[in-house]
Design an enzyme around this catalytic site. Structure first.
Site, mmCIF file in Angstrom:
data_model
loop_
_atom_site.group_PDB
_atom_site.id
_atom_site.type_symbol
_atom_site.label_atom_id
_atom_site.label_comp_id
_atom_site.label_asym_id
_atom_site.label_seq_id
_atom_site.Cartn_x
_atom_site.Cartn_y
_atom_site.Cartn_z
ATOM 1 N N SER A 127 -8.628 3.664 9.108
ATOM 2 C CA SER A 127 -8.243 3.607 7.704
ATOM 3 C C SER A 127 -7.419 2.791 6.584
ATOM 4 C CB SER A 127 -8.678 5.356 6.978
ATOM 5 O OG SER A 127 -9.202 5.572 5.808
ATOM 6 N N ASP A 181 -15.736 3.237 6.579
ATOM 7 C CA ASP A 181 -14.039 3.751 6.299
ATOM 8 C C ASP A 181 -14.812 4.720 5.289
ATOM 9 O OD1 ASP A 181 -11.446 5.190 5.815
ATOM 10 O OD2 ASP A 181 -11.534 3.770 3.785
ATOM 11 N N ARG A 236 -14.684 12.935 7.567
ATOM 12 C CA ARG A 236 -13.148 13.576 7.981
ATOM 13 C C ARG A 236 -12.753 14.279 6.558
ATOM 14 N NH1 ARG A 236 -9.702 8.508 8.156
ATOM 15 N NH2 ARG A 236 -7.768 10.392 8.605
ATOM 16 N N HIS A 277 0.890 -0.746 0.133
ATOM 17 C CA HIS A 277 -0.234 -0.202 0.335
ATOM 18 C C HIS A 277 0.589 1.719 0.427
ATOM 19 C CE1 HIS A 277 -3.580 2.439 0.555
ATOM 20 N NE2 HIS A 277 -2.650 3.255 2.019
ATOM 21 N N LYS A 297 -8.454 -1.454 5.193
ATOM 22 C CA LYS A 297 -9.040 -1.616 4.498
ATOM 23 C C LYS A 297 -7.861 -3.002 3.661
ATOM 24 C CE LYS A 297 -9.018 2.357 2.695
ATOM 25 N NZ LYS A 297 -9.199 3.654 2.596
HETATM 26 N N1 URA Z 1 -5.540 7.644 2.918
HETATM 27 C C1 URA Z 1 -6.199 6.717 3.874
HETATM 28 O O1 URA Z 1 -7.046 5.861 3.024
HETATM 29 N N2 URA Z 1 -6.975 7.043 4.537
HETATM 30 C C2 URA Z 1 -6.704 8.206 5.357
HETATM 31 O O2 URA Z 1 -6.903 8.254 6.463
HETATM 32 C C3 URA Z 1 -5.821 8.889 4.373
HETATM 33 C C4 URA Z 1 -5.000 8.390 3.173
#
Ligand code: URA
Length: 431
Positions: free
Chosen positions: A183, A161, A168, A82, A187
């Site tokens: 967050s 999320d 947010r 990621h 995932k």
């Molecule tokens: N990427 C994400 O998936 N979530 C965040 O809060 C910040 C960056």
């Protein structure tokens, strides 16, 4: 339980229990907890923070809010990567085929681009016919047969999320490390891999502007990954200028292919892939150590197996795999405009975020989730930080439908009269 009590508890520096966190995430997804109370809680978390147990609980509750992928039907070590997002970040296009060519399994869900950052899914759609929305059955079959599949993340993964991130974004609560960690990791954990390697970008084009913030995030991400039973490592890398030279979907695919074919290292792109890949292979037990892993990864370029793996994936996802060997089959812009330097000097800085915005304004990125994008357009940098440039020499070019972005692109560059030393690209590692 009452949301007002939980907000007050966090406001006063208390810690939320596992049950409280599960209750509030369920309530938020179902609509029982309204946005205004959730925003107040997010702001309290931003100021008061969360301990490791709270962050893990929040991550797991968010992960459980939707579908999780059970990768057990896939044989072998499942690895994932990621990136926290940057400009010109085509790392997955190079890294995943290399790692798969070494025997690791890549069952990856990726996102689309939004704003100044691109997304792997859009980039892959530069291959004519490529399908990112393949069925779960086909996804699993491809990973078992050829070792790699990259698909779009479905709406059913982590709905908590999706809702929370949108909130947010409009309440000034994005830059909270516990909220970012939960967050991202909700995932990643939902995607099911055994080994997760994180590329935390740091600099003007990234979320985290300083190495200290980036390290805090990297440590938070890897801690939660390990507490959740996954093997995790993170690398903190520079995003003060775009990664490699190309920014824009098909342009980035071409650059990735050039690296896989051994024609270019694309600045630091190859080094980044060797570093991330060496963690993926060694943590996954597919190499004795990082040095051996690096040597094996390099060999996949020399013997053509990484490029062949990309072609296998493109074909297995209904794309035109001939484009891997003949990049003239990829979308190309109608017009290329050079951006000459107004004066001589050394490149001191390139405003990565603005380069991403230039590409977006040319049509290569989305201003909103609904925007259509043009895969052919973008920017190619000819000069990077530290390079000498003569007056009139091209700094960069923009590939578009019409000549429009040259001045904006010129303004992304800061030149200096004195030679400029490059900062180290890899700023830290969290094992
Ligand atoms: N990427 C994400 O998936 N979530 C965040 O809060 C910040 C960056």
């Amino acid at each position: 339980m009452r949301m007002t009590d939980l907000i007050a508890k966090k406001r006063d520096g208390g810690r939320l229990t596992t049950e409280e966190i599960e209750w509030l995430i369920r309530g938020y997804v179902s609509g029982e907890v309204p946005d205004y109370q959730m925003s107040a809680l997010c702001m309290a978390i931003l100021f008061r923070g969360m301990d490791d147990t709270e962050v893990l609980d929040l991550t797991m509750s968010m992960m459980r809010s939707g579908e999780t992928l059970d990768l057990s039907p896939i044989r072998g070590v499942k690895t994932d990567k990621h990136s926290t997002g940057g400009v010109g970040d085509k790392t997955s296009l190079v890294l995943c085929p290399m790692v798969a060519a070494c025997g690791a399994k890549i069952a990856k869900m990726s996102g689309r681009g939004l704003g100044h950052t691109g997304g792997t899914i859009d980039k892959l759609e530069s291959f004519p016919g490529f399908v990112t929305g393949i069925s779960e059955e086909r996804f699993f079959e491809n990973v078992n047969r050829i070792g790699i599949a990259i698909a779009g993340q479905t709406a059913e993964v982590c709905p908590a999320d999706k809702k929370l991130y949108a909130l947010r974004d409009v309440t000034g609560t994005v830059p909270s490390i516990p909220l970012i960690v939960s967050s991202i990791m909700s995932k990643k954990l939902a995607a099911g891999a055994d080994v997760i390697v994180l590329d935390v970008k740091c600099g003007s084009g990234a979320f985290m502007k300083t190495p200290e913030q980036a390290r805090e995030l990297a440590e938070g991400l890897t801690r939660v990954g390990r507490l959740a039973g996954r093997k995790c490592a993170a690398v903190i890398t520079d995003m003060d200028e775009p990664l490699g030279f190309a920014v824009g979907n098909a342009l980035e695919v071409r650059e990735a292919i050039d690296v896989l074919a051994g024609r270019s290292e694309a600045g630091e792109l190859l080094e980044l892939c060797l570093t991330l890949g060496s963690f993926m292979l060694s943590l996954g037990g597919l190499a004795e150590n990082e040095d051996e892993a690096r040597a094996r990864l390099r060999a996949t370029i020399a013997d053509g197996s990484a490029l062949a793996k990309l072609a296998d994936m493109v074909e297995a996802q209904y794309g035109d795999a001939r484009a891997v060997y003949d990049t003239s089959l990829l979308p190309a812009a109608a017009c290329v405009v050079e951006v000459p330097a107004a004066s001589a000097g050394y490149v001191k800085h390139i405003e990565a975020e603005n380069v991403g915005l230039v590409s977006m304004h040319l049509g290569g990125g989305r201003a909103t989730k609904e925007s259509e994008i043009d895969l052919s357009v973008g920017v190619v940098l000819h000069k990077k930080v530290g390079d000498r440039v003569e007056a009139g020499e091209s700094l960069a070019s923009d590939a578009a439908k019409a000549a429009e972005a040259a001045e904006l692109l010129r303004r992304c560059y800061t030149l200096s009269g004195e030679p400029v030393a490059r900062e180290p690209f890899i700023k830290g590692v969290v094992r």
